[in-house]
Write a protein that holds these residues in place. Structure first.
Motif, PDB file in Angstrom:
ATOM      1  N   LYS A   1       0.837  -1.189   0.000  1.00  0.00           N
ATOM      2  CA  LYS A   1       0.000   0.000   0.000  1.00  0.00           C
ATOM      3  C   LYS A   1       0.874   1.241   0.000  1.00  0.00           C
ATOM      4  CE  LYS A   1      -3.862  -2.136   2.403  1.00  0.00           C
ATOM      5  NZ  LYS A   1      -3.428  -3.490   2.334  1.00  0.00           N
ATOM      6  N   HIS A   2       0.477   2.222  -0.810  1.00  0.00           N
ATOM      7  CA  HIS A   2       1.187   3.491  -0.922  1.00  0.00           C
ATOM      8  C   HIS A   2       0.323   4.578  -0.306  1.00  0.00           C
ATOM      9  CE1 HIS A   2       3.929   1.581  -3.775  1.00  0.00           C
ATOM     10  NE2 HIS A   2       2.857   1.076  -4.348  1.00  0.00           N
ATOM     11  N   GLY A   3       0.834   5.289   0.701  1.00  0.00           N
ATOM     12  CA  GLY A   3       0.103   6.401   1.282  1.00  0.00           C
ATOM     13  C   GLY A   3      -0.015   7.532   0.275  1.00  0.00           C
ATOM     14  N   ILE A   4      -1.220   8.029   0.104  1.00  0.00           N
ATOM     15  CA  ILE A   4      -1.473   9.126  -0.834  1.00  0.00           C
ATOM     16  C   ILE A   4      -2.014  10.308  -0.036  1.00  0.00           C
ATOM     17  CG2 ILE A   4      -2.691   9.898  -2.910  1.00  0.00           C
ATOM     18  CD1 ILE A   4      -0.732   7.585  -3.445  1.00  0.00           C
ATOM     19  N   GLY A   5      -1.131  11.171   0.377  1.00  0.00           N
ATOM     20  CA  GLY A   5      -1.502  12.405   1.057  1.00  0.00           C
ATOM     21  C   GLY A   5      -2.279  12.199   2.335  1.00  0.00           C
ATOM     22  N   GLY A   6      -2.859  13.253   2.804  1.00  0.00           N
ATOM     23  CA  GLY A   6      -3.644  13.249   4.024  1.00  0.00           C
ATOM     24  C   GLY A   6      -4.013  14.675   4.371  1.00  0.00           C
ATOM     25  N   GLY A   7      -5.027  14.835   5.150  1.00  0.00           N
ATOM     26  CA  GLY A   7      -5.462  16.167   5.541  1.00  0.00           C
ATOM     27  C   GLY A   7      -6.352  16.104   6.757  1.00  0.00           C
ATOM     28  N   THR A   8      -6.808  17.250   7.192  1.00  0.00           N
ATOM     29  CA  THR A   8      -7.659  17.309   8.369  1.00  0.00           C
ATOM     30  C   THR A   8      -9.132  17.312   7.963  1.00  0.00           C
ATOM     31  OG1 THR A   8      -7.536  19.718   8.397  1.00  0.00           O
ATOM     32  CG2 THR A   8      -5.951  18.517   9.758  1.00  0.00           C
ATOM     33  N   ALA A   9      -9.966  16.862   8.881  1.00  0.00           N
ATOM     34  CA  ALA A   9     -11.409  16.782   8.643  1.00  0.00           C
ATOM     35  C   ALA A   9     -12.134  17.660   9.654  1.00  0.00           C
ATOM     36  CB  ALA A   9     -11.887  15.342   8.769  1.00  0.00           C
ATOM     37  N   ARG A  10     -13.328  18.079   9.283  1.00  0.00           N
ATOM     38  CA  ARG A  10     -14.193  18.847  10.171  1.00  0.00           C
ATOM     39  C   ARG A  10     -15.364  17.947  10.544  1.00  0.00           C
ATOM     40  NH1 ARG A  10     -16.230  24.249   7.640  1.00  0.00           N
ATOM     41  NH2 ARG A  10     -16.088  22.741   5.980  1.00  0.00           N
ATOM     42  N   CYS A  11     -15.488  17.605  11.812  1.00  0.00           N
ATOM     43  CA  CYS A  11     -16.530  16.680  12.271  1.00  0.00           C
ATOM     44  C   CYS A  11     -17.714  17.443  12.848  1.00  0.00           C
ATOM     45  CB  CYS A  11     -15.952  15.713  13.304  1.00  0.00           C
ATOM     46  SG  CYS A  11     -14.868  14.491  12.567  1.00  0.00           S
ATOM     47  N   ASP A  12     -18.508  18.003  11.952  1.00  0.00           N
ATOM     48  CA  ASP A  12     -19.663  18.804  12.355  1.00  0.00           C
ATOM     49  C   ASP A  12     -20.990  18.163  11.955  1.00  0.00           C
ATOM     50  OD1 ASP A  12     -19.592  19.110   9.613  1.00  0.00           O
ATOM     51  OD2 ASP A  12     -19.298  21.292   9.655  1.00  0.00           O
ATOM     52  N   GLY A  13     -20.963  16.916  11.488  1.00  0.00           N
ATOM     53  CA  GLY A  13     -22.178  16.219  11.095  1.00  0.00           C
ATOM     54  C   GLY A  13     -22.588  16.454   9.660  1.00  0.00           C
ATOM     55  N   ALA A  14     -21.960  17.409   8.974  1.00  0.00           N
ATOM     56  CA  ALA A  14     -22.286  17.694   7.573  1.00  0.00           C
ATOM     57  C   ALA A  14     -21.393  16.860   6.658  1.00  0.00           C
ATOM     58  CB  ALA A  14     -22.081  19.177   7.271  1.00  0.00           C
ATOM     59  N   GLU A  15     -21.845  16.648   5.421  1.00  0.00           N
ATOM     60  CA  GLU A  15     -21.028  15.924   4.449  1.00  0.00           C
ATOM     61  C   GLU A  15     -20.041  16.908   3.807  1.00  0.00           C
ATOM     62  OE1 GLU A  15     -21.970  13.846   0.313  1.00  0.00           O
ATOM     63  OE2 GLU A  15     -22.756  12.706   2.037  1.00  0.00           O
ATOM     64  N   HIS A  16     -18.792  16.480   3.721  1.00  0.00           N
ATOM     65  CA  HIS A  16     -17.723  17.311   3.151  1.00  0.00           C
ATOM     66  C   HIS A  16     -16.980  16.527   2.084  1.00  0.00           C
ATOM     67  CE1 HIS A  16     -18.051  20.320   6.345  1.00  0.00           C
ATOM     68  NE2 HIS A  16     -18.178  19.300   7.187  1.00  0.00           N
ATOM     69  N   ARG A  17     -16.332  17.221   1.151  1.00  0.00           N
ATOM     70  CA  ARG A  17     -15.450  16.605   0.157  1.00  0.00           C
ATOM     71  C   ARG A  17     -14.049  16.517   0.745  1.00  0.00           C
ATOM     72  NH1 ARG A  17     -16.797  13.961  -3.992  1.00  0.00           N
ATOM     73  NH2 ARG A  17     -14.897  14.536  -5.047  1.00  0.00           N
ATOM     74  N   TRP A  18     -13.311  15.477   0.368  1.00  0.00           N
ATOM     75  CA  TRP A  18     -11.891  15.380   0.688  1.00  0.00           C
ATOM     76  C   TRP A  18     -11.130  15.108  -0.605  1.00  0.00           C
ATOM     77  CZ3 TRP A  18      -9.094  11.001  -0.421  1.00  0.00           C
ATOM     78  CH2 TRP A  18      -9.805   9.807  -0.614  1.00  0.00           C
ATOM     79  N   GLN A  19      -9.870  15.515  -0.621  1.00  0.00           N
ATOM     80  CA  GLN A  19      -8.991  15.231  -1.750  1.00  0.00           C
ATOM     81  C   GLN A  19      -7.570  15.139  -1.215  1.00  0.00           C
ATOM     82  OE1 GLN A  19      -9.426  17.301  -5.578  1.00  0.00           O
ATOM     83  NE2 GLN A  19      -7.280  17.881  -5.353  1.00  0.00           N
ATOM     84  N   ASN A  20      -6.897  14.044  -1.523  1.00  0.00           N
ATOM     85  CA  ASN A  20      -5.507  13.831  -1.136  1.00  0.00           C
ATOM     86  C   ASN A  20      -4.671  13.615  -2.385  1.00  0.00           C
ATOM     87  OD1 ASN A  20      -6.278  13.898   1.543  1.00  0.00           O
ATOM     88  ND2 ASN A  20      -6.270  11.695   1.811  1.00  0.00           N
ATOM     89  N   SER A  21      -3.483  14.193  -2.387  1.00  0.00           N
ATOM     90  CA  SER A  21      -2.554  14.000  -3.499  1.00  0.00           C
ATOM     91  C   SER A  21      -1.196  13.619  -2.946  1.00  0.00           C
ATOM     92  CB  SER A  21      -2.399  15.291  -4.314  1.00  0.00           C
ATOM     93  OG  SER A  21      -3.604  15.601  -4.952  1.00  0.00           O
ATOM     94  N   GLY A  22      -0.477  12.809  -3.694  1.00  0.00           N
ATOM     95  CA  GLY A  22       0.860  12.425  -3.292  1.00  0.00           C
ATOM     96  C   GLY A  22       1.573  11.689  -4.405  1.00  0.00           C
ATOM     97  N   LYS A  23       2.877  11.678  -4.288  1.00  0.00           N
ATOM     98  CA  LYS A  23       3.729  11.028  -5.269  1.00  0.00           C
ATOM     99  C   LYS A  23       4.385   9.833  -4.590  1.00  0.00           C
ATOM    100  CE  LYS A  23       6.649  12.872  -8.847  1.00  0.00           C
ATOM    101  NZ  LYS A  23       7.526  13.984  -9.191  1.00  0.00           N
TER     102      LYS A  23
END
Length: 141
Positions: free
Chosen positions: A75-97
């Protein structure tokens, strides 16, 4: 300090602690999805995306993703980021080489996880809000 090393360090620590403490049970209303198509640029940068929903985070919550092709054990890790846990649906996008191995357009398997790092004394313990594993197609940009 740049965000990626911090996220990578936090996720590595969470993975190590998981072996010792086991996963927490996630709320059934929490979810993470992966879009059926990911992108790979000519320079090898992979971009994955999807949606998530979580609630009640008391510590930092991270959106992580990994990708495998051919050998699903690698498995290759592809980026990462923080999330907002407010009960709403959010988009995420991770990029990595990925270094050391060329990924290519075609079939792939993605794992995506929402992991909270909850303070417990002097350490942060992982609590999983949502996880998924899905087959996708990588397309060349």
């Amino acid at each position: 300090m740049p965000v990626r090393p911090v996220v990578a360090t936090a996720l590595g620590a969470a993975a190590l602690l998981c072996a010792a403490v086991g996963p927490a049970v996630a709320d059934p209303s929490e979810l993470i999805t992966v879009d059926p198509v990911g992108r790979i640029a000519s320079d090898g940068t992979v971009t994955l995306s999807g949606t998530y929903r979580c609630t009640g985070g008391t510590g930092p919550v991270l959106v992580s993703s990994s990708l495998s092709q051919a050998d699903t054990r690698l498995k290759h890790g592809i980026g990462g980021g923080t999330a907002r846990c407010d009960g709403a649906e959010h988009r995420w996008q991770n990029s990595g080489k990925v270094s050391g191995e060329a990924l290519k357009a075609g079939a792939a398997r993605v794992e995506a996880t929402l992991t909270e790092l909850r303070p417990s004394g002097i350490v942060l313990l992982p609590a999983f809000h949502a996880m998924t594993s899905q087959d996708i197609t990588l397309t060349q940009e």
